[in-house]
Scaffold this active site. Sequence first.
Site, PDB file in Angstrom:
ATOM      1  N   CYS A   2      -5.132  12.373   2.524  1.00  0.00           N
ATOM      2  CA  CYS A   2      -5.207  13.914   2.381  1.00  0.00           C
ATOM      3  C   CYS A   2      -6.239  14.469   3.071  1.00  0.00           C
ATOM      4  O   CYS A   2      -7.298  14.281   2.939  1.00  0.00           O
ATOM      5  CB  CYS A   2      -4.962  14.411   1.009  1.00  0.00           C
ATOM      6  SG  CYS A   2      -3.653  13.613   0.181  1.00  0.00           S
ATOM      7  N   ARG A  27      -5.392  11.527   8.209  1.00  0.00           N
ATOM      8  CA  ARG A  27      -5.728  11.019   6.577  1.00  0.00           C
ATOM      9  C   ARG A  27      -4.330  11.106   5.838  1.00  0.00           C
ATOM     10  O   ARG A  27      -4.664  10.692   4.669  1.00  0.00           O
ATOM     11  CB  ARG A  27      -6.584  12.261   5.863  1.00  0.00           C
ATOM     12  CG  ARG A  27      -7.961  12.388   6.774  1.00  0.00           C
ATOM     13  CD  ARG A  27      -8.842  13.654   6.376  1.00  0.00           C
ATOM     14  NE  ARG A  27      -9.437  13.310   4.844  1.00  0.00           N
ATOM     15  CZ  ARG A  27     -10.404  12.751   4.518  1.00  0.00           C
ATOM     16  NH1 ARG A  27     -11.307  12.628   5.483  1.00  0.00           N
ATOM     17  NH2 ARG A  27     -10.791  12.776   3.392  1.00  0.00           N
ATOM     18  N   TRP A  75      -1.267  12.263   2.037  1.00  0.00           N
ATOM     19  CA  TRP A  75      -0.884  10.949   1.902  1.00  0.00           C
ATOM     20  C   TRP A  75      -0.503  10.799   0.363  1.00  0.00           C
ATOM     21  O   TRP A  75      -1.265  11.203  -0.579  1.00  0.00           O
ATOM     22  CB  TRP A  75      -2.200   9.996   2.125  1.00  0.00           C
ATOM     23  CG  TRP A  75      -1.768   8.519   2.075  1.00  0.00           C
ATOM     24  CD1 TRP A  75      -1.370   7.848   3.224  1.00  0.00           C
ATOM     25  CD2 TRP A  75      -1.933   7.706   1.150  1.00  0.00           C
ATOM     26  NE1 TRP A  75      -0.976   6.620   2.947  1.00  0.00           N
ATOM     27  CE2 TRP A  75      -1.524   6.440   1.557  1.00  0.00           C
ATOM     28  CE3 TRP A  75      -2.555   7.879  -0.129  1.00  0.00           C
ATOM     29  CZ2 TRP A  75      -1.674   5.165   0.565  1.00  0.00           C
ATOM     30  CZ3 TRP A  75      -2.662   6.673  -0.864  1.00  0.00           C
ATOM     31  CH2 TRP A  75      -2.139   5.383  -0.368  1.00  0.00           C
ATOM     32  N   ASN A  99      -7.344  17.014  -2.714  1.00  0.00           N
ATOM     33  CA  ASN A  99      -7.470  15.651  -2.125  1.00  0.00           C
ATOM     34  C   ASN A  99      -7.998  14.677  -3.217  1.00  0.00           C
ATOM     35  O   ASN A  99      -9.245  15.226  -3.531  1.00  0.00           O
ATOM     36  CB  ASN A  99      -8.297  15.605  -0.869  1.00  0.00           C
ATOM     37  CG  ASN A  99      -8.687  14.215  -0.404  1.00  0.00           C
ATOM     38  OD1 ASN A  99      -8.038  13.263  -0.830  1.00  0.00           O
ATOM     39  ND2 ASN A  99      -9.650  14.125   0.306  1.00  0.00           N
ATOM     40  N   GLY A 100      -7.459  13.539  -3.555  1.00  0.00           N
ATOM     41  CA  GLY A 100      -7.973  12.710  -4.831  1.00  0.00           C
ATOM     42  C   GLY A 100      -6.945  12.571  -5.655  1.00  0.00           C
ATOM     43  O   GLY A 100      -5.583  12.732  -5.488  1.00  0.00           O
ATOM     44  N   GLU A 477      -8.163 -10.552  10.354  1.00  0.00           N
ATOM     45  CA  GLU A 477      -8.198  -9.078  11.044  1.00  0.00           C
ATOM     46  C   GLU A 477      -6.809  -9.135  12.044  1.00  0.00           C
ATOM     47  O   GLU A 477      -6.351  -7.944  12.004  1.00  0.00           O
ATOM     48  CB  GLU A 477      -9.569  -8.979  12.017  1.00  0.00           C
ATOM     49  CG  GLU A 477      -9.668  -7.576  12.668  1.00  0.00           C
ATOM     50  CD  GLU A 477      -9.340  -6.353  11.752  1.00  0.00           C
ATOM     51  OE1 GLU A 477      -9.373  -6.412  10.815  1.00  0.00           O
ATOM     52  OE2 GLU A 477      -8.910  -5.303  12.611  1.00  0.00           O
ATOM     53  N   LYS A 481      -4.073  -6.557  11.497  1.00  0.00           N
ATOM     54  CA  LYS A 481      -3.425  -5.535  12.795  1.00  0.00           C
ATOM     55  C   LYS A 481      -2.035  -5.715  12.872  1.00  0.00           C
ATOM     56  O   LYS A 481      -1.450  -4.537  13.014  1.00  0.00           O
ATOM     57  CB  LYS A 481      -4.123  -5.966  14.021  1.00  0.00           C
ATOM     58  CG  LYS A 481      -5.443  -5.599  14.373  1.00  0.00           C
ATOM     59  CD  LYS A 481      -5.876  -4.142  14.578  1.00  0.00           C
ATOM     60  CE  LYS A 481      -6.016  -3.365  12.951  1.00  0.00           C
ATOM     61  NZ  LYS A 481      -7.206  -3.310  12.388  1.00  0.00           N
ATOM     62  N   GLU A 484      -0.017  -4.203  10.085  1.00  0.00           N
ATOM     63  CA  GLU A 484      -0.028  -2.951   9.550  1.00  0.00           C
ATOM     64  C   GLU A 484       0.784  -1.845  10.805  1.00  0.00           C
ATOM     65  O   GLU A 484       1.196  -0.742  10.095  1.00  0.00           O
ATOM     66  CB  GLU A 484      -1.584  -2.061   9.482  1.00  0.00           C
ATOM     67  CG  GLU A 484      -2.331  -2.187  10.602  1.00  0.00           C
ATOM     68  CD  GLU A 484      -3.900  -1.748  10.156  1.00  0.00           C
ATOM     69  OE1 GLU A 484      -3.873  -0.903   9.168  1.00  0.00           O
ATOM     70  OE2 GLU A 484      -4.746  -2.185  10.591  1.00  0.00           O
ATOM     71  N   HIS A 500      -3.307 -27.394   2.535  1.00  0.00           N
ATOM     72  CA  HIS A 500      -3.276 -27.297   0.944  1.00  0.00           C
ATOM     73  C   HIS A 500      -2.207 -26.512   0.511  1.00  0.00           C
ATOM     74  O   HIS A 500      -2.347 -25.917  -0.707  1.00  0.00           O
ATOM     75  CB  HIS A 500      -4.745 -26.835   0.556  1.00  0.00           C
ATOM     76  CG  HIS A 500      -5.749 -27.876   0.731  1.00  0.00           C
ATOM     77  ND1 HIS A 500      -5.969 -29.050   0.236  1.00  0.00           N
ATOM     78  CD2 HIS A 500      -6.658 -27.859   1.977  1.00  0.00           C
ATOM     79  CE1 HIS A 500      -6.960 -29.625   0.957  1.00  0.00           C
ATOM     80  NE2 HIS A 500      -7.299 -28.915   1.897  1.00  0.00           N
ATOM     81  N   LYS A 596      -5.733   6.816   7.667  1.00  0.00           N
ATOM     82  CA  LYS A 596      -6.827   6.464   8.411  1.00  0.00           C
ATOM     83  C   LYS A 596      -7.989   6.422   7.086  1.00  0.00           C
ATOM     84  O   LYS A 596      -8.682   5.485   7.423  1.00  0.00           O
ATOM     85  CB  LYS A 596      -7.318   7.494   9.569  1.00  0.00           C
ATOM     86  CG  LYS A 596      -8.421   7.040  10.176  1.00  0.00           C
ATOM     87  CD  LYS A 596      -8.052   5.869  11.193  1.00  0.00           C
ATOM     88  CE  LYS A 596      -9.265   5.375  11.854  1.00  0.00           C
ATOM     89  NZ  LYS A 596      -9.379   3.837  12.327  1.00  0.00           N
TER      90      LYS A 596
END
Length: 601
Positions: A2, A27, A75, A99-100, A477, A481, A484, A500, A596
């Site tokens: 947010c 955000r 968000w 925001n929070g 990583e 990528k 997402e 395993h 983000k």
Amino acid sequence: MCGIVGYVGSSEKKEILLDGLKELEYRGYDSAGIAVIEGSNLNSFKAVGKLENLVEKAKSFKADSFGVAIGHTRWATHGKPTELNAHPHLGKKSYVVHNGIIENYQELKKELIAEGVTFLSQTDTEVIVHLFEKYSESSEPFEAFQKAIERLDGAYATLLITQDAPDTIFFAKHGSPMLIGFGEDGIYFASSDTAIIGKASEVYYLEDGEYGYAKGSDVAIFNKEGKVEFTKKPLSSDKVSAQKDGYRFFMEKEIYEQSTVIVDTMMGRVLDSEVVLDEIESGFFDGINAIKICACGTSYHSALAASYLFERMAKIRCDVEIASEFRYKEPLLSSDTLFITISQSGETADTLEALKMAKRAGLKSLTICNVDNSSIVRESDVALLTRAGIEKGVASTKAFATQTMLLWILAIYIAQLRESVSKEQIASEIEAMRHSPTVLKVTDALHSKIHRLSKRYLHGHGFFFIGRDLFYPLALEGALKLKEISYLHAEGYPAGEMKHGPIALADSNLFTVALMPKTLLYDKIKSNVEELSARDATILAISPESFELADDFIQTKYASHPMLEFFEMMVVTQLLALEISIRLGNDVDMPRNLAKSVTVE
Ligand code: M6R
């Protein structure tokens, strides 16, 4: 998560809010909204989805007489991304953005409902405006705001405007970022300074527990001790906002930028025969015998890679933890441990809280961060900035490259202090560092090859990215990528661990991206890939050495140093994710369900 903006003044408010929200859209982009009070006029607009929907909806609206305005890009945490759940939330005559997360909102909501309040949304935020209006019945607006804020548990950066005080914005910050900008044309509020650059010339970054009001050009800030004397900082006006510059997506541009931003990261730090870090005062490492690194997501992956470098080069014990796990495990911390955080945004709630915990336990702290003046930078004893420039794509690329480079420099720096490697070895590390910009350059040939071959990888029942040693974090990583931005299932795995369990999944619809560097454990990983190939997995091999069992092969060029191989393979995995996502028609820069900057836990 947010983004919020606010403005008190006479300039056209809609444009100020929308410009600011555009900068903060990374955000969260589940919905957006604005609310404006000018005298007795109260207006608000909300739209689900990206900011462009709100722009369209508020097209003919203008607000250019003196007044107050607040805006929000969301968000979703509590309640689906619907218009009713979009901020600003309205009471009877007041609006709030937040925001929070208000952790005790259910208890507060119950109490308010019992008193006759009707809630329109499913959000936690709406309790703030109703609490305020409840206290307003018997108190002046500022006192009512104070009383409302006192009732909140959790994290918040919040702005409230009301018809009872049409010249005032009330604000409070606890755990989520917020700053106040001071400009010739008025007072600004924002989650991050990028939203007010070019408008405000000075800024104050609010601390946790601070709240207050901006009335006309007068700003008063309080905390639990009373009135706060605050010092403004100049805000540079030349932070140009990022543009795509002809690339299809910011992520693509940011992948291409890696070869130049890495030079900025090294500048003044990588000299002819040594590395220097002026930000670290001499004596800072005295008494330090171990390192603990905490981070989330991509930053966690660069931390994992660094742990190999710290132990191998600097001969210092290093462990790495995911910040959200670290916070609640009641970790045993000793003061001979340096606590390192890594964060692109400097606002990730879990990383920030982990840092605060470590500080309470008396540990020295250092952060590797991309955003100066961010909460994590301000909280840390030492900040090493990655200098990657604004990263807009939600999928982190150049931040990862610059973090990894800076951690490599830091490992060599500590190795120099501890005299754990020879002068010759330092010289060879420096030579490799100097080659990194070349290795990170994207060639047309590589990009077109990945574009062609990405076609094969749009279906199937999933991906394994495998690697060993430093290339295991890179495998993690690469998988992150891909998942997402493509929404395809992908896992990063240590290659030696496949037998395993996960090898049971192997068949021709299992795509394996094998990171096969020549400079580290080549024969070992080769055997691991052979085991998968024998079970019919489709193999995409990335290696300087041709590999006859590969179904697809991308030949890398720089097999002189593990970190050069690391950077080269990193670019390949980034481009692969990008091309697959574009073929699938996804919004690469704003993938679904993500934001983000994750400022909620
Ligand atoms: O700003 P931070 O580096 O603290 O962010 C941590 C993660 O949220 C971030 O790396 C996230 O995983 C990215 N979307 C990865 O591309």
